[in-house]
Write a protein that holds these residues in place. Sequence first.
Motif, PDB file in Angstrom:
ATOM      1  N   ASP A  83     -18.143   0.752  -3.067  1.00 54.81           N
ATOM      2  CA  ASP A  83     -18.431   2.076  -3.623  1.00 54.81           C
ATOM      3  C   ASP A  83     -18.479   3.145  -2.532  1.00 54.81           C
ATOM      4  O   ASP A  83     -19.500   3.814  -2.333  1.00 54.81           O
ATOM      5  CB  ASP A  83     -19.760   2.037  -4.390  1.00 54.81           C
ATOM      6  N   PRO A  84     -17.361   3.333  -1.795  1.00 60.86           N
ATOM      7  CA  PRO A  84     -17.365   4.260  -0.663  1.00 60.86           C
ATOM      8  C   PRO A  84     -17.505   5.719  -1.084  1.00 60.86           C
ATOM      9  O   PRO A  84     -17.081   6.103  -2.179  1.00 60.86           O
ATOM     10  CB  PRO A  84     -16.003   4.021  -0.009  1.00 60.86           C
ATOM     11  N   LYS A  85     -18.066   6.519  -0.192  1.00 60.45           N
ATOM     12  CA  LYS A  85     -18.149   7.964  -0.426  1.00 60.45           C
ATOM     13  C   LYS A  85     -16.811   8.644  -0.155  1.00 60.45           C
ATOM     14  O   LYS A  85     -16.528   9.711  -0.707  1.00 60.45           O
ATOM     15  CB  LYS A  85     -19.220   8.586   0.479  1.00 60.45           C
ATOM     16  N   LEU A  86     -16.021   8.027   0.724  1.00 60.28           N
ATOM     17  CA  LEU A  86     -14.728   8.603   1.113  1.00 60.28           C
ATOM     18  C   LEU A  86     -13.665   7.522   1.044  1.00 60.28           C
ATOM     19  O   LEU A  86     -13.814   6.457   1.643  1.00 60.28           O
ATOM     20  CB  LEU A  86     -14.804   9.156   2.535  1.00 60.28           C
ATOM     21  N   LEU A  87     -12.598   7.800   0.303  1.00 60.80           N
ATOM     22  CA  LEU A  87     -11.457   6.890   0.206  1.00 60.80           C
ATOM     23  C   LEU A  87     -10.283   7.541   0.940  1.00 60.80           C
ATOM     24  O   LEU A  87      -9.887   8.659   0.623  1.00 60.80           O
ATOM     25  CB  LEU A  87     -11.102   6.645  -1.257  1.00 60.80           C
ATOM     26  N   ILE A  88      -9.747   6.825   1.940  1.00 58.96           N
ATOM     27  CA  ILE A  88      -8.633   7.324   2.742  1.00 58.96           C
ATOM     28  C   ILE A  88      -7.425   6.427   2.499  1.00 58.96           C
ATOM     29  O   ILE A  88      -7.508   5.206   2.644  1.00 58.96           O
ATOM     30  CB  ILE A  88      -8.995   7.338   4.243  1.00 58.96           C
ATOM     31  N   LEU A  89      -6.314   7.032   2.116  1.00 62.34           N
ATOM     32  CA  LEU A  89      -5.122   6.264   1.777  1.00 62.34           C
ATOM     33  C   LEU A  89      -3.896   6.849   2.478  1.00 62.34           C
ATOM     34  O   LEU A  89      -3.748   8.071   2.562  1.00 62.34           O
ATOM     35  CB  LEU A  89      -4.877   6.272   0.263  1.00 62.34           C
ATOM     36  N   ASP A  90      -3.034   5.962   2.964  1.00 62.96           N
ATOM     37  CA  ASP A  90      -1.782   6.362   3.593  1.00 62.96           C
ATOM     38  C   ASP A  90      -0.652   6.012   2.627  1.00 62.96           C
ATOM     39  O   ASP A  90      -0.400   4.834   2.382  1.00 62.96           O
ATOM     40  CB  ASP A  90      -1.623   5.617   4.929  1.00 62.96           C
ATOM     41  N   GLU A  91      -0.012   7.021   2.041  1.00 62.83           N
ATOM     42  CA  GLU A  91       1.077   6.825   1.073  1.00 62.83           C
ATOM     43  C   GLU A  91       0.669   5.851  -0.048  1.00 62.83           C
ATOM     44  O   GLU A  91       1.267   4.784  -0.215  1.00 62.83           O
ATOM     45  CB  GLU A  91       2.332   6.322   1.792  1.00 62.83           C
ATOM     46  N   PRO A  92      -0.337   6.180  -0.833  1.00 62.52           N
ATOM     47  CA  PRO A  92      -0.897   5.221  -1.794  1.00 62.52           C
ATOM     48  C   PRO A  92       0.013   4.853  -2.965  1.00 62.52           C
ATOM     49  O   PRO A  92      -0.202   3.825  -3.604  1.00 62.52           O
ATOM     50  CB  PRO A  92      -2.151   5.935  -2.308  1.00 62.52           C
ATOM     51  N   PHE A  93       1.008   5.672  -3.268  1.00 62.77           N
ATOM     52  CA  PHE A  93       1.793   5.432  -4.483  1.00 62.77           C
ATOM     53  C   PHE A  93       3.101   4.678  -4.226  1.00 62.77           C
ATOM     54  O   PHE A  93       3.786   4.299  -5.169  1.00 62.77           O
ATOM     55  CB  PHE A  93       2.079   6.759  -5.187  1.00 62.77           C
ATOM     56  N   VAL A  94       3.416   4.428  -2.957  1.00 60.93           N
ATOM     57  CA  VAL A  94       4.639   3.690  -2.639  1.00 60.93           C
ATOM     58  C   VAL A  94       4.466   2.226  -3.059  1.00 60.93           C
ATOM     59  O   VAL A  94       3.497   1.571  -2.700  1.00 60.93           O
ATOM     60  CB  VAL A  94       4.947   3.768  -1.123  1.00 60.93           C
TER      61      VAL A  94
END
Length: 239
Positions: free
Chosen positions: A153-164
């Motif tokens: 349950d993170p406060k911050l979600l960091i994603l690199d190109e999440p939809f590829v």
Amino acid sequence: MEILEIKNFSKTYGGGKKACDDVNITVSAGDIFGFIGHNGAGKSTTIKATVGVLDFEEGEIYIDGHSIKKEPMEAKKDMAYIPDNPDLYEHLTGMQYLNFIADIFDIDDATRNSRIDKYAKMFEIENALGDLISSYSHGMRQKVAIISALIHDPKLLILDEPFVGLDPKAALTVKNIMHEMCEEGKAVFFSTHVLDVAEKLCNKITIIKQGRIVVTGKMDEIIGDKSLEDLFMEVTDHA
């Protein structure tokens, strides 16, 4: 409330070329924040420094008030990172991997089981969690990586190109999860090349070119009556 603060961040690789030059970004609670630029513009360097994968000398990065350099454990407790090509332990089943991640974050059995069940149903992979990760497609691995990122349950979600690599239904599920997080006062920071998705999804964006920020701010104020694609081509061609 600021959940991510990148202050005067610069990164120089061998040869003296700056991959990032005085980058400043602030992501607040409730933001879905898009980070946009060509390949080699500095997106991945910034993200890897933010999550503690890449060391840096100039500037400071805070996650929920904790310095990623001076308080890495505290910072990482509040954050989850999904790279563009997640490496998972192939000798484990999906369920074993998710329990492994839950163990790292000291999540109790009832909470982890509830979250795994919730997200496995959302991504329609309940019946595959007993299979070895080595048998999974790229899209399946990505779904497991996303669930593992959400398990504490993170406060911050960091994603690199999440939809590829995600099918349209899974991509929609990720977007719904992003909205759900922001409604709960959390935040999402992600890089993408898919400009029409960013335009519809994000309330704020930053465009980076050759390591320097050329545009940043609220989406509606930045694009005006243009499209994000038009703005992107304009500032990356002439900035």
